[in-house]
Design a protein around this motif. Structure first.
Motif, PDB file in Angstrom:
ATOM      1  N   CYS A   1      14.058  34.717  -2.914  1.00 21.42           N
ATOM      2  CA  CYS A   1      13.524  33.357  -3.029  1.00 21.42           C
ATOM      3  C   CYS A   1      12.402  33.353  -4.063  1.00 21.42           C
ATOM      4  O   CYS A   1      11.297  33.826  -3.779  1.00 21.42           O
ATOM      5  CB  CYS A   1      13.002  32.877  -1.672  1.00 21.42           C
ATOM      6  SG  CYS A   1      12.256  31.225  -1.699  1.00 21.42           S
ATOM      7  N   PRO A   2      12.666  32.852  -5.283  1.00 23.22           N
ATOM      8  CA  PRO A   2      11.591  32.748  -6.277  1.00 23.22           C
ATOM      9  C   PRO A   2      10.576  31.673  -5.878  1.00 23.22           C
ATOM     10  O   PRO A   2      10.960  30.560  -5.516  1.00 23.22           O
ATOM     11  CB  PRO A   2      12.320  32.362  -7.561  1.00 23.22           C
ATOM     12  CG  PRO A   2      13.782  32.649  -7.300  1.00 23.22           C
ATOM     13  CD  PRO A   2      13.959  32.417  -5.833  1.00 23.22           C
ATOM     14  N   LEU A   3       9.298  32.016  -5.948  1.00 21.66           N
ATOM     15  CA  LEU A   3       8.238  31.082  -5.574  1.00 21.66           C
ATOM     16  C   LEU A   3       7.227  30.941  -6.704  1.00 21.66           C
ATOM     17  O   LEU A   3       6.949  31.917  -7.415  1.00 21.66           O
ATOM     18  CB  LEU A   3       7.494  31.582  -4.327  1.00 21.66           C
ATOM     19  CG  LEU A   3       8.241  31.642  -3.004  1.00 21.66           C
ATOM     20  CD1 LEU A   3       7.323  32.203  -1.924  1.00 21.66           C
ATOM     21  CD2 LEU A   3       8.731  30.254  -2.610  1.00 21.66           C
TER      22      LEU A   3
ATOM     23  N   LEU B   1       5.827  32.893 -12.659  1.00 19.46           N
ATOM     24  CA  LEU B   1       5.013  31.862 -13.302  1.00 19.46           C
ATOM     25  C   LEU B   1       5.859  30.667 -13.731  1.00 19.46           C
ATOM     26  O   LEU B   1       5.951  30.303 -14.904  1.00 19.46           O
ATOM     27  CB  LEU B   1       4.265  32.451 -14.493  1.00 19.46           C
ATOM     28  CG  LEU B   1       3.141  33.429 -14.138  1.00 19.46           C
ATOM     29  CD1 LEU B   1       2.527  34.007 -15.402  1.00 19.46           C
ATOM     30  CD2 LEU B   1       2.072  32.743 -13.297  1.00 19.46           C
ATOM     31  N   VAL B   2       6.511  30.061 -12.752  1.00 21.93           N
ATOM     32  CA  VAL B   2       7.246  28.811 -12.958  1.00 21.93           C
ATOM     33  C   VAL B   2       6.704  27.832 -11.938  1.00 21.93           C
ATOM     34  O   VAL B   2       6.747  28.097 -10.736  1.00 21.93           O
ATOM     35  CB  VAL B   2       8.766  29.013 -12.779  1.00 21.93           C
ATOM     36  CG1 VAL B   2       9.494  27.683 -12.932  1.00 21.93           C
ATOM     37  CG2 VAL B   2       9.287  30.019 -13.794  1.00 21.93           C
TER      38      VAL B   2
ATOM     39  N   LEU C   1       9.678  32.495 -19.677  1.00 21.77           N
ATOM     40  CA  LEU C   1       8.395  33.167 -19.509  1.00 21.77           C
ATOM     41  C   LEU C   1       8.294  33.764 -18.105  1.00 21.77           C
ATOM     42  O   LEU C   1       7.879  34.922 -17.932  1.00 21.77           O
ATOM     43  CB  LEU C   1       7.250  32.186 -19.748  1.00 21.77           C
ATOM     44  CG  LEU C   1       5.831  32.726 -19.472  1.00 21.77           C
ATOM     45  CD1 LEU C   1       5.506  33.880 -20.416  1.00 21.77           C
ATOM     46  CD2 LEU C   1       4.802  31.609 -19.592  1.00 21.77           C
ATOM     47  N   GLY C   2       8.673  32.978 -17.097  1.00 20.23           N
ATOM     48  CA  GLY C   2       8.635  33.486 -15.734  1.00 20.23           C
ATOM     49  C   GLY C   2       9.519  34.706 -15.550  1.00 20.23           C
ATOM     50  O   GLY C   2       9.123  35.691 -14.910  1.00 20.23           O
TER      51      GLY C   2
ATOM     52  N   ASN D   1      10.718  39.965 -14.263  1.00 15.96           N
ATOM     53  CA  ASN D   1      12.088  40.475 -14.173  1.00 15.96           C
ATOM     54  C   ASN D   1      12.170  41.866 -13.553  1.00 15.96           C
ATOM     55  O   ASN D   1      13.195  42.218 -12.968  1.00 15.96           O
ATOM     56  CB  ASN D   1      12.776  40.445 -15.539  1.00 15.96           C
ATOM     57  CG  ASN D   1      12.173  41.405 -16.544  1.00 15.96           C
ATOM     58  OD1 ASN D   1      12.206  42.614 -16.382  1.00 15.96           O
ATOM     59  ND2 ASN D   1      11.620  40.847 -17.613  1.00 15.96           N
ATOM     60  N   ARG D   2      11.126  42.657 -13.660  1.00 17.29           N
ATOM     61  CA  ARG D   2      11.179  43.991 -13.057  1.00 17.29           C
ATOM     62  C   ARG D   2      11.369  43.911 -11.549  1.00 17.29           C
ATOM     63  O   ARG D   2      12.107  44.712 -10.968  1.00 17.29           O
ATOM     64  CB  ARG D   2       9.911  44.775 -13.386  1.00 17.29           C
ATOM     65  CG  ARG D   2       9.803  45.211 -14.836  1.00 17.29           C
ATOM     66  CD  ARG D   2       8.597  46.116 -15.044  1.00 17.29           C
ATOM     67  NE  ARG D   2       8.498  46.548 -16.437  1.00 17.29           N
ATOM     68  CZ  ARG D   2       7.549  47.358 -16.886  1.00 17.29           C
ATOM     69  NH1 ARG D   2       6.627  47.828 -16.043  1.00 17.29           N
ATOM     70  NH2 ARG D   2       7.525  47.700 -18.162  1.00 17.29           N
ATOM     71  N   ARG D   3      10.710  42.943 -10.933  1.00 16.58           N
ATOM     72  CA  ARG D   3      10.854  42.779  -9.478  1.00 16.58           C
ATOM     73  C   ARG D   3      12.257  42.299  -9.126  1.00 16.58           C
ATOM     74  O   ARG D   3      12.897  42.836  -8.214  1.00 16.58           O
ATOM     75  CB  ARG D   3       9.801  41.782  -8.971  1.00 16.58           C
ATOM     76  CG  ARG D   3       9.863  41.507  -7.485  1.00 16.58           C
ATOM     77  CD  ARG D   3       9.453  42.706  -6.678  1.00 16.58           C
ATOM     78  NE  ARG D   3       9.435  42.376  -5.262  1.00 16.58           N
ATOM     79  CZ  ARG D   3       9.846  43.189  -4.303  1.00 16.58           C
ATOM     80  NH1 ARG D   3      10.307  44.387  -4.611  1.00 16.58           N
ATOM     81  NH2 ARG D   3       9.781  42.822  -3.046  1.00 16.58           N
ATOM     82  N   PHE D   4      12.752  41.296  -9.848  1.00 15.70           N
ATOM     83  CA  PHE D   4      14.114  40.814  -9.599  1.00 15.70           C
ATOM     84  C   PHE D   4      15.135  41.928  -9.803  1.00 15.70           C
ATOM     85  O   PHE D   4      16.045  42.122  -8.984  1.00 15.70           O
ATOM     86  CB  PHE D   4      14.441  39.645 -10.536  1.00 15.70           C
ATOM     87  CG  PHE D   4      13.703  38.371 -10.245  1.00 15.70           C
ATOM     88  CD1 PHE D   4      13.865  37.718  -9.028  1.00 15.70           C
ATOM     89  CD2 PHE D   4      12.869  37.792 -11.194  1.00 15.70           C
ATOM     90  CE1 PHE D   4      13.201  36.531  -8.761  1.00 15.70           C
ATOM     91  CE2 PHE D   4      12.205  36.609 -10.939  1.00 15.70           C
ATOM     92  CZ  PHE D   4      12.368  35.971  -9.720  1.00 15.70           C
ATOM     93  N   LEU D   5      15.001  42.668 -10.904  1.00 13.07           N
ATOM     94  CA  LEU D   5      15.956  43.718 -11.228  1.00 13.07           C
ATOM     95  C   LEU D   5      15.916  44.855 -10.213  1.00 13.07           C
ATOM     96  O   LEU D   5      16.960  45.415  -9.843  1.00 13.07           O
ATOM     97  CB  LEU D   5      15.680  44.260 -12.631  1.00 13.07           C
ATOM     98  CG  LEU D   5      16.011  43.308 -13.788  1.00 13.07           C
ATOM     99  CD1 LEU D   5      15.386  43.815 -15.085  1.00 13.07           C
ATOM    100  CD2 LEU D   5      17.522  43.159 -13.952  1.00 13.07           C
TER     101      LEU D   5
END
Length: 413
Positions: free
Chosen positions: A40-42, A78-79, A99-100, A105-109
């Motif tokens: 869940c992106p926050l 940062l969105v 930008l976000g 992306n390291r965390r998502f990946l």
């Protein structure tokens, strides 16, 4: 099958009422025998801004939570689709989203790599879908995105920057999923080369302990009209209040209960204050999902006359509670229900049409019972989350088994 799901509208430990239907959908996928992980992106909202923009649940959300066996990671990026940035981001999302992604992306990946999904599924292309596409391309797995708002898609027709952002996200997608036929048609018109599928939402069964609990004695003999909605302008809650007020005098035993809150709260409150029969109208505020379901079982009919409603899950929930529904003709639920059989359709934004429908159902107990039973039969056969999960899994498995053979064809399910 290992399914990685991404969605910004998902319950949070400090705000369990948001995105309950998304949790129900992924739970059904899990219950169908598949392993599900959620991201869940926050918004990474600073403390002072969280207070200013009333976004404390984003700032205070923990990094991980387990929802009944479904591991969920909350990734701050940062969105900021809130406050003064919301309109700017909607007009020109790409720079902000990129930008976000670049900063987070390291965390998502890392999450995706550790889970090793067979397929990635996201809600909404603008934010979560963008991340899903990047992850799917990195790990060479099929991905799917479902849309849940007409305006998100329709705005791409006249906003070149937004359209380009969406095209970059959905290029190479296995299937872009709409919850309503009109939405599917709009997707195909604007993006004719993208494979589209139509899959309606579902609803959970009403638990027996909720279904069998008797009404409180204070309302035992009332005719209860229920509405549950977020208070946005397009939800038309003030119009519902005015429509009910117009016929309430002919039904003194009727009581309009409205569950929800939101940006349009001042207009809703003003409509109630202006109503001649305000004593027959009660605002209950936002309630936990189980309490909403409880009111579904206690009511005599459910009404939601918002315009451009893609597929409000509350309709399916009310139908599973054996209630007739009143809905606007431009709503996605009109794809599956029949006017005069499962409920009554009204003209979008038309007070007189809504008043006539309310008057008719309040005045005919036999009609309410007949429509409620028909609505339940339909909901239990076609509008369950398990039915939704089975259709989605068929799409996922087809894509996973034919990844090298090119995109799927457009279809309606």
């Amino acid at each position: 099958m290992r399914i990685l799901f991404l969605g910004v509208h998902f319950p949070r430990p400090n705000n369990p009422t948001i995105g309950v239907w998304a949790l129900s959908q992924v739970t059904a996928l899990r219950d169908a025998g598949h392993e599900v992980r959620v991201i869940c992106p926050l918004p990474a909202v600073p403390g002072f801004a969280a207070t200013l923009w009333n976004r404390g649940t984003s700032a205070g959300c923990p990094a991980r939570h387990n929802w009944g066996g479904i591991e969920t990671d909350y990734v701050h990026w940062l969105v900021f689709p809130v406050g003064p940035l919301a309109k700017l981001l909607r007009r020109h999302p790409a720079p902000f989203v990129k930008l976000g992604w670049g900063l987070s992306n390291r965390r998502f990946l890392a999450i995706a790599k550790s889970f090793a999904p067979d397929v990635i599924f996201a809600h909404h292309a603008q934010f979560s879908g963008f991340v899903a596409a990047r992850l799917a391309r990195r790990f060479h797995v099929p991905y799917f995105i479902s849309e849940h708002a007409f305006s998100d898609i329709e705005s791409c027709a006249h906003n070149r920057r937004r359209r380009r952002h969406y095209l970059e996200t959905i290029d190479g997608i296995s299937a872009w999923i709409a919850v309503a036929k009109r939405m599917s048609a709009t997707m195909h018109d604007i993006f004719p080369d993208i494979p589209v599928a139509t899959v309606p939402n579902g609803a959970d069964a009403i638990p027996d302990e909720i279904r069998t609990r008797p009404r409180p004695s204070a309302v035992a003999k009332r005719l209860i009209v229920l509405c549950a909605a977020f208070f946005y302008r397009r939800k038309n809650v003030p119009l519902l209040v005015a429509s009910f007020d117009q016929i309430a005098g002919r039904h003194p035993e009727a009581l309009l209960l409205i569950i929800g809150d939101g940006d349009d709260q001042p207009a809703v409150s003003a409509a109630v204050d202006a109503a001649a029969h305000r004593s027959q109208i009660r605002l209950l505020g936002a309630l936990p999902h189980r309490e909403v379901l409880q009111h579904m079982t206690w009511c005599d009919l459910f009404v939601h006359i918002g315009i451009n409603e893609p597929f409000a899950v509350v309709f399916a929930e009310a139908m599973r509670a054996r209630k007739p529904i009143i809905y606007a003709t431009d709503c996605g639920i009109a794809d599956v229900v029949t006017d005069g059989v499962h409920g009554l359709a009204v003209k979008p934004g038309d007070r007189r049409s809504a008043s006539i429908a309310l008057d008719r159902l309040l005045g005919d107990a036999a009609l309410r019972r007949r429509m409620g039973l028909a609505a339940a039969d339909l909901a239990e056969s076609r509008l369950t989350w398990m039915h939704n999960a089975q259709v989605m899994i068929d799409l996922f498995q087809t894509a996973a088994g034919a990844e090298a053979n090119g995109p799927m064809v457009t279809q309606t399910l």
